[in-house]
Design a protein around this motif. Structure first.
Motif, PDB file in Angstrom:
ATOM      1  N   UNK A 134      -8.864   1.622  -9.951  1.00 16.41           N
ATOM      2  CA  UNK A 134      -8.204   1.446  -8.736  1.00 16.41           C
ATOM      3  C   UNK A 134      -6.750   1.088  -8.500  1.00 16.41           C
ATOM      4  N   UNK A 135      -6.153   0.573  -9.440  1.00 17.36           N
ATOM      5  CA  UNK A 135      -4.804   0.455  -9.420  1.00 17.36           C
ATOM      6  C   UNK A 135      -3.995   1.666 -10.185  1.00 17.36           C
ATOM      7  N   UNK A 136      -4.516   2.217 -11.258  1.00 18.12           N
ATOM      8  CA  UNK A 136      -3.901   3.354 -11.789  1.00 18.12           C
ATOM      9  C   UNK A 136      -4.144   4.746 -11.183  1.00 18.12           C
ATOM     10  N   UNK A 137      -5.198   4.908 -10.659  1.00 16.28           N
ATOM     11  CA  UNK A 137      -5.611   6.169  -9.795  1.00 16.28           C
ATOM     12  C   UNK A 137      -5.316   6.055  -8.389  1.00 16.28           C
ATOM     13  N   UNK A 138      -5.898   5.115  -7.892  1.00 17.34           N
ATOM     14  CA  UNK A 138      -5.606   4.788  -6.283  1.00 17.34           C
ATOM     15  C   UNK A 138      -4.441   4.313  -5.824  1.00 17.34           C
ATOM     16  N   UNK A 139      -3.623   3.454  -6.760  1.00 17.69           N
ATOM     17  CA  UNK A 139      -2.443   2.847  -6.485  1.00 17.69           C
ATOM     18  C   UNK A 139      -2.716   1.720  -5.307  1.00 17.69           C
ATOM     19  N   UNK A 140      -3.821   1.119  -5.487  1.00 18.28           N
ATOM     20  CA  UNK A 140      -4.227   0.039  -4.598  1.00 18.28           C
ATOM     21  C   UNK A 140      -3.824  -1.186  -5.156  1.00 18.28           C
ATOM     22  N   UNK A 141      -3.338  -2.299  -4.669  1.00 19.62           N
ATOM     23  CA  UNK A 141      -2.973  -3.686  -5.148  1.00 19.62           C
ATOM     24  C   UNK A 141      -4.337  -4.405  -5.346  1.00 19.62           C
ATOM     25  N   UNK A 142      -4.378  -5.026  -6.679  1.00 21.30           N
ATOM     26  CA  UNK A 142      -5.530  -5.702  -7.228  1.00 21.30           C
ATOM     27  C   UNK A 142      -5.221  -7.277  -7.215  1.00 21.30           C
ATOM     28  N   UNK A 143      -4.008  -7.747  -6.819  1.00 22.46           N
ATOM     29  CA  UNK A 143      -3.808  -9.121  -6.670  1.00 22.46           C
ATOM     30  C   UNK A 143      -3.654  -9.231  -5.164  1.00 22.46           C
ATOM     31  N   UNK A 144      -3.918 -10.620  -4.724  1.00 26.84           N
ATOM     32  CA  UNK A 144      -3.804 -10.845  -3.380  1.00 26.84           C
ATOM     33  C   UNK A 144      -5.432 -11.463  -2.984  1.00 26.84           C
ATOM     34  N   UNK A 145      -5.311 -11.792  -1.719  1.00 27.43           N
ATOM     35  CA  UNK A 145      -6.555 -12.475  -0.933  1.00 27.43           C
ATOM     36  C   UNK A 145      -7.781 -11.477  -0.987  1.00 27.43           C
ATOM     37  N   UNK A 146      -8.770 -11.829  -1.071  1.00 29.29           N
ATOM     38  CA  UNK A 146     -10.170 -11.143  -1.163  1.00 29.29           C
ATOM     39  C   UNK A 146     -10.513 -10.775   0.393  1.00 29.29           C
ATOM     40  N   UNK A 147     -10.933  -9.507   0.361  1.00 32.80           N
ATOM     41  CA  UNK A 147     -11.148  -9.018   1.515  1.00 32.80           C
ATOM     42  C   UNK A 147     -12.658  -9.365   1.994  1.00 32.80           C
ATOM     43  N   UNK A 148     -12.540 -10.540   2.570  1.00 34.16           N
ATOM     44  CA  UNK A 148     -13.837 -11.324   2.912  1.00 34.16           C
ATOM     45  C   UNK A 148     -13.296 -12.134   4.142  1.00 34.16           C
ATOM     46  N   UNK A 149     -14.510 -12.839   4.636  1.00 30.60           N
ATOM     47  CA  UNK A 149     -14.105 -13.665   5.894  1.00 30.60           C
ATOM     48  C   UNK A 149     -14.864 -13.083   7.238  1.00 30.60           C
ATOM     49  N   UNK A 150     -14.820 -13.733   8.261  1.00 37.60           N
ATOM     50  CA  UNK A 150     -15.290 -13.649   9.401  1.00 37.60           C
ATOM     51  C   UNK A 150     -14.521 -12.716  10.370  1.00 37.60           C
ATOM     52  N   UNK A 151     -14.964 -11.906  10.704  1.00 40.41           N
ATOM     53  CA  UNK A 151     -14.460 -10.947  11.735  1.00 40.41           C
ATOM     54  C   UNK A 151     -14.958 -10.955  13.234  1.00 40.41           C
ATOM     55  N   UNK A 152     -14.131 -11.668  14.116  1.00 36.75           N
ATOM     56  CA  UNK A 152     -14.671 -11.576  15.495  1.00 36.75           C
ATOM     57  C   UNK A 152     -14.754 -10.241  15.999  1.00 36.75           C
ATOM     58  N   UNK A 153     -16.074  -9.884  16.434  1.00 35.44           N
ATOM     59  CA  UNK A 153     -16.300  -8.737  17.022  1.00 35.44           C
ATOM     60  C   UNK A 153     -16.097  -8.750  18.733  1.00 35.44           C
ATOM     61  N   UNK A 154     -16.057  -9.968  19.156  1.00 31.61           N
ATOM     62  CA  UNK A 154     -15.990 -10.095  20.712  1.00 31.61           C
ATOM     63  C   UNK A 154     -14.779  -9.518  21.146  1.00 31.61           C
ATOM     64  N   UNK A 155     -14.738  -8.666  22.403  1.00 36.20           N
ATOM     65  CA  UNK A 155     -13.522  -8.049  22.806  1.00 36.20           C
ATOM     66  C   UNK A 155     -12.698  -7.254  21.890  1.00 36.20           C
ATOM     67  N   UNK A 156     -13.718  -6.734  20.904  1.00 39.36           N
ATOM     68  CA  UNK A 156     -12.681  -5.870  19.672  1.00 39.36           C
ATOM     69  C   UNK A 156     -11.861  -4.826  20.316  1.00 39.36           C
ATOM     70  N   UNK A 188       0.732  -1.302  -0.093  1.00 37.83           N
ATOM     71  CA  UNK A 188       0.037  -0.003  -0.029  1.00 37.83           C
ATOM     72  C   UNK A 188       0.974   1.235   0.024  1.00 37.83           C
ATOM     73  N   UNK A 189       1.996   1.291  -0.336  1.00 35.64           N
ATOM     74  CA  UNK A 189       3.015   2.438  -0.322  1.00 35.64           C
ATOM     75  C   UNK A 189       2.707   3.560  -1.314  1.00 35.64           C
ATOM     76  N   UNK A 190       2.301   2.909  -2.574  1.00 40.77           N
ATOM     77  CA  UNK A 190       2.044   3.997  -3.560  1.00 40.77           C
ATOM     78  C   UNK A 190       0.518   4.629  -3.044  1.00 40.77           C
ATOM     79  N   UNK A 191      -0.495   3.746  -2.471  1.00 39.19           N
ATOM     80  CA  UNK A 191      -1.591   4.319  -2.043  1.00 39.19           C
ATOM     81  C   UNK A 191      -1.199   5.544  -1.081  1.00 39.19           C
ATOM     82  N   UNK A 192      -0.412   5.193  -0.150  1.00 42.24           N
ATOM     83  CA  UNK A 192      -0.109   6.249   1.167  1.00 42.24           C
ATOM     84  C   UNK A 192       0.464   7.458   0.730  1.00 42.24           C
ATOM     85  N   UNK A 193       1.594   7.426  -0.169  1.00 40.20           N
ATOM     86  CA  UNK A 193       2.331   8.518  -0.975  1.00 40.20           C
ATOM     87  C   UNK A 193       1.456   9.599  -1.565  1.00 40.20           C
TER      88      UNK A 193
END
Length: 398
Positions: free
Chosen positions: A199-221, A152-157
């Motif tokens: 998203x890659x050319x304008x935002x600098x966000x990576x489009x390869x990798x794992x999907x942003x999905x799954x179960x997030x445990x909210x207990x004791x967050x 995410x460095x290109x996005x941050x910069x």
């Protein structure tokens, strides 16, 4: 020795044909002990859904024959009747009197769409785009190795800088042409939409990798937030709902200072996570309030070496925000998502009413700070060209 059956035993029935009146004759006439095609069709349509489909086809065929004879099969639009039915090859479609109906549209979406009010001369005000930047939080150079490991460095910069002023009127006019059925803008020249490449050319966000999905445990967050950032959110007051979010101004007040120079690596990582959490939830994943950071995005930053497709998540989140925004009609309505990227996308592709684009340096693309040579992680994105654009909003000049 096996006997070979004659080929005549395996003859398939004739292909499906359309009768002259438009009704589908799906049971063709066959020769044999089964009788005519009409009897076979009646036998096949004696139960369940097949019977209903057969009755709808017969009703549609009767309506077509009635129209050919000059009779009115359905009242004209605006005739004053409550409902009108029109037949088609696949069944009947209901249409409210006094309203136009367009093929291919979802009735629930179309009924609430802002375009309906525009068509009926309704008054709509421009929406408020929830697009912000993180220029009010200094980014320490010690954070950058961790951002590079995340991809995410290109996005941050790029997006730690000042965002260009948002033209809320032009963005609202674009949203009015968004269709949730196709996730695209329906324009006079055709359909257009934001893609992963944007998203890659304008935002600098990576489009390869794992999907942003799954179960997030909210207990004791809250305890998890304290472990990952070094600060613990306060519990809600009695009677308030626990929303699993923290206010941006609270996070900035607790961690929005320069990390002390004599701190250890653990504290630096906590500051880096807090900064990235703030940047993502303020620029890419803001809700309509745009003042809270959701816990689920911090949990994805627990492992620096785990690669996620942040561009895919940002695009899906933007689509959902557009699906909801195109049906909001209140004077205080707004839209979240990656608004900064959407406006740059609009300027890049639609020349009508856009500001002047900054000129690319004569020597070509150079790193943001000019101190790291040809490091590809530090080259600006397409959004850099529109960073200092002047936007004329109608009431003021930004």
């Amino acid at each position: 020795m096996c006997a070979v059956a004659p080929k005549s035993m395996y003859k398939s029935p004739p292909p499906t044909k359309l009768r002259s009146d438009g009704a589908e004759c799906w049971a063709a006439r066959r020769v044999g002990s089964h009788g005519t095609g009409e009897k076979l069709r009646q036998r096949r349509c004696t139960r369940g859904g097949a019977a209903r489909r057969w009755r709808r086809r017969e009703a549609a065929a009767a309506a077509v024959r009635a129209r050919k004879r000059g009779a009115a099969a359905a009242p004209a639009v605006g005739s004053g009747s409550e409902k009108a039915r029109r037949g088609s090859g696949g069944g009947c479609r209901e249409r409210l009197a006094g309203e136009r109906w367009y093929d291919g549209l979802h009735k629930g979406y179309d009924k609430e769409h802002r375009a309906r009010d525009i068509e009926n001369n309704g008054e709509l005000t421009p929406m408020r785009m929830r697009g912000h930047s993180a220029h009010d939080w200094p980014c320490d150079e010690r954070y950058e190795p961790y951002f590079e490991r995340l991809g995410l460095l290109p996005f941050v910069l790029q997006f730690k800088r000042h965002a260009p002023s948002i033209n809320h009127g032009a963005m609202t006019a674009l949203i009015d042409r968004w269709r949730p059925e196709t996730h695209s803008f329906h324009l006079s020249c055709g359909e257009m939409t934001v893609t992963l490449e944007d998203m890659a050319m304008i935002g600098g966000l990576p489009i390869n990798g794992e999907a942003l999905t799954g179960t997030t445990v909210s207990a004791n967050w809250r305890d998890r937030v304290g472990q990952l950032t070094g600060v613990f959110p306060e519990p809600p007051e009695e009677g308030e709902r626990d929303s699993e979010k923290v206010l941006h101004h609270w996070l900035r007040g607790e961690r929005g200072v320069v990390c002390p120079p004599d701190t250890n690596e653990v504290v630096v990582q906590q500051h880096a996570r807090a900064y990235m959490w703030y940047l993502l939830t303020r620029v890419v994943f803001p809700d309509c309030t745009s003042n809270k950071a959701q816990w689920i995005f911090l949990d994805l930053l627990s492992d620096w070496d785990r690669k996620y497709s942040w561009g895919s998540g940002a695009l899906a989140y933007l689509y959902r925000q557009l699906d909801e925004a195109c049906r909001r009609k209140k004077g205080t309505s707004g839209m979240g998502g990656f608004v900064w990227c959407l406006q740059v996308w609009m300027w890049e592709r639609m020349p009508v009413g856009r500001p002047e684009k900054n000129k690319t340096p004569p020597e070509g693309w150079v790193p943001h700070d000019g101190r790291y040579g040809e490091d590809p992680w530090r080259f600006p994105t397409v959004a850099y060209c529109w960073e200092m654009a002047n936007v004329y909003t109608g009431s003021s000049v930004a």
